[in-house]
Design an enzyme around this catalytic site. Structure first.
Site, PDB file in Angstrom:
ATOM      1  N   PRO A 249       0.613  -0.914   0.027  1.00  0.00           N
ATOM      2  CG  PRO A 249      -0.130  -0.990   2.259  1.00  0.00           C
ATOM      3  CD  PRO A 249       0.632  -2.238   1.047  1.00  0.00           C
ATOM      4  CB  ALA A 250       4.216   2.399   2.010  1.00  0.00           C
TER       5      ALA A 250
ATOM      6  CB  ILE B 268       0.621   0.084  -7.514  1.00  0.00           C
ATOM      7  CG1 ILE B 268       1.232  -0.048  -9.439  1.00  0.00           C
ATOM      8  CG2 ILE B 268      -1.095  -0.201  -7.805  1.00  0.00           C
ATOM      9  CD1 ILE B 268       0.885  -1.355  -9.606  1.00  0.00           C
TER      10      ILE B 268
ATOM     11  CG  ASN C 269       8.815 -10.650  -6.485  1.00  0.00           C
ATOM     12  OD1 ASN C 269       8.284 -10.192  -5.889  1.00  0.00           O
ATOM     13  ND2 ASN C 269       9.561 -10.946  -7.531  1.00  0.00           N
TER      14      ASN C 269
ATOM     15  CB  VAL D  15      -0.674  -6.313  -9.316  1.00  0.00           C
ATOM     16  CG1 VAL D  15      -0.391  -5.454 -10.924  1.00  0.00           C
ATOM     17  CG2 VAL D  15      -2.312  -6.323  -8.728  1.00  0.00           C
TER      18      VAL D  15
ATOM     19  CG  ASP E 177      -0.690  -7.056 -21.119  1.00  0.00           C
ATOM     20  OD1 ASP E 177       0.066  -6.119 -20.736  1.00  0.00           O
ATOM     21  OD2 ASP E 177      -0.700  -7.765 -19.002  1.00  0.00           O
TER      22      ASP E 177
ATOM     23  NE  ARG F 118      -0.170  -1.320 -20.403  1.00  0.00           N
ATOM     24  CZ  ARG F 118       1.046  -1.207 -19.934  1.00  0.00           C
ATOM     25  NH1 ARG F 118       1.271  -2.477 -19.906  1.00  0.00           N
ATOM     26  NH2 ARG F 118       1.536  -0.147 -18.507  1.00  0.00           N
TER      27      ARG F 118
ATOM     28  CG  HIS G  37       1.594  -8.809 -17.157  1.00  0.00           C
ATOM     29  ND1 HIS G  37       1.515  -7.610 -18.299  1.00  0.00           N
ATOM     30  CD2 HIS G  37       2.802  -8.175 -16.391  1.00  0.00           C
ATOM     31  CE1 HIS G  37       1.897  -6.555 -17.897  1.00  0.00           C
ATOM     32  NE2 HIS G  37       2.810  -6.879 -16.459  1.00  0.00           N
TER      33      HIS G  37
END
Ligand code: NAI
Length: 328
Positions: free
Chosen positions: A12-13, A16, A107, A131, A161, A164, A189
């Site tokens: 949240p910081a 996005i 990740n 995301v 995508d 876009r 993605h």
């Protein structure tokens, strides 16, 4: 008053997060009569926690009528407690000189932990949108780390995508995005994604009647696939508002239904179109009553199929790389 929907948001910081939280709280995700409770998960370091505090102060200052509560935690189990929706945005960015394999490992550790926490404490119906990149593989990791939750609860974000793609076609054809139906983006993605116009229509006519095939293959596809880099080049920072907007679109359509529109979602494959089962892959979907279905029975050209193979190979290689971490 309706029961509030509990929405967990990680990172949240971050950039996005700063666009996303205010739009969720304003009603953009679930509609103007649906209260929400935000459950934030940020890294446990002084700078990040200080920044979250500032974001929470601003959320207070907006006096959103639909915001029924905000809680912050650096413990995934607490942040995901009873969550109806989980937006997994926070991820380790690629730093200078970092190899792709190191990025995957860093990740994977985050998404194993968060998948396990979702498994333990989220609602059994939780709708998860990953995301944070590499989002398809991160979604696969979280899904595999949450064996008591249905696999179909886990999705990744390819909606940006698709958006876009729609914006580019609208600009080229001189129409609006409202005139375009059935665009799709298959696959990962990543630059290996497959923007597909072969089923799309503009004002009820096949899109490729009005749009030159060479332009589609040689200009449109790379433009959409490399749009993220073009934004970084122009803005000096990565896409944030448009990514947040796509996350709103993804969840809103999943919860409230897409009608006849196709919406591109990264979802665990059921084997459709030769995509190996379980791989989290971008498919055109339709959504109804809180469920999505992959659009079935489309004829795919050799051109699209060949490109899809690249996405499949890329995702299989990422999956094989991280699979060993799941066993630990
Ligand atoms: P950012 O770096 O501005 O923010 C990320 C935030 O996540 C930071 O506040 C960080 O402290 C936090 N974070 C990191 N690890 C965490 C953890 N384990 N738990 C909780 N929070 C954690 O990045 P930004 O711009 O907000 O992007 C976030 C992610 O979204 C990136 O991975 C980016 O590549 C991805 N992205 C995906 C898109 C898509 O279409 N799928 C489009 C644009 C960005």
């Amino acid at each position: 008053m309706k029961t509030p929907i509990r929405v967990a948001v990680t990172g949240p910081a971050g950039n996005i997060g700063y666009s996303l939280l205010f739009r969720i709280a304003s009603g953009a995700m679930f509609g103007a009569d649906q209260p929400v409770i935000l459950q934030l998960l940020e890294r446990n370091n002084p700078d990040s926690q200080k920044a979250v505090k500032g974001v929470m102060m601003e959320l207070d200052d907006c006096a959103f009528p639909l915001l029924a509560g905000v809680v912050n935690s650096s413990d995934p189990k607490a942040a995901f407690r009873d969550a109806d929706v989980a937006l997994l945005v926070g991820a380790r960015p690629r730093s200078k000189g970092m190899e792709r394999a190191d990025l995957l490992d860093a990740n994977a550790a985050i998404f194993v932990e968060q998948g396990r926490a979702l498994d333990e404490s989220a609602s059994r119906d939780v709708k998860v949108l990953v995301v944070g990149n590499p989002c398809n593989t991160n979604a696969w990791i979280a899904m595999k780390s949450a064996p008591s939750l249905p696999a179909e609860n886990f999705t990744s974000m390819l909606r940006l995508d698709q958006n876009r793609l729609m914006a580019q076609i609208a600009a080229k054809s001189g129409k609006t995005v409202n005139d375009i139906v059935h665009p799709a983006v298959w696959g990962n993605h990543s630059p290996a994604m497959v923007p597909d116009l072969e089923h799309a229509q503009i004002c009820g006519r096949p899109a490729l009647e009005g749009i030159d095939r060479a332009w589609y293959e040689e200009t449109l596809i790379p433009t959409v696939a490399k749009r993220g880099s073009a934004i970084i080049e122009a803005r000096g920072a990565s896409s944030a508002a448009s990514a947040a907007s796509a996350a709103i679109d993804h969840i809103r359509d999943w919860v409230l239904g897409s009608g006849d529109r196709w919406v591109t979602m990264g979802v665990p494959s059921d084997g459709s179109y030769g995509v190996p089962e379980g791989l989290v892959f971008g498919f055109p979907c339709v959504t109804k009553n809180g469920k999505y279905e992959i659009v079935k029975g489309l004829e795919l050209s050799d051109f699209i199929r060949a490109r899809m193979q690249k996405s499949i190979a890329e995702l299989e290689s990422e999956r094989d790389h991280v699979a060993k971490l799941l066993a630990k």
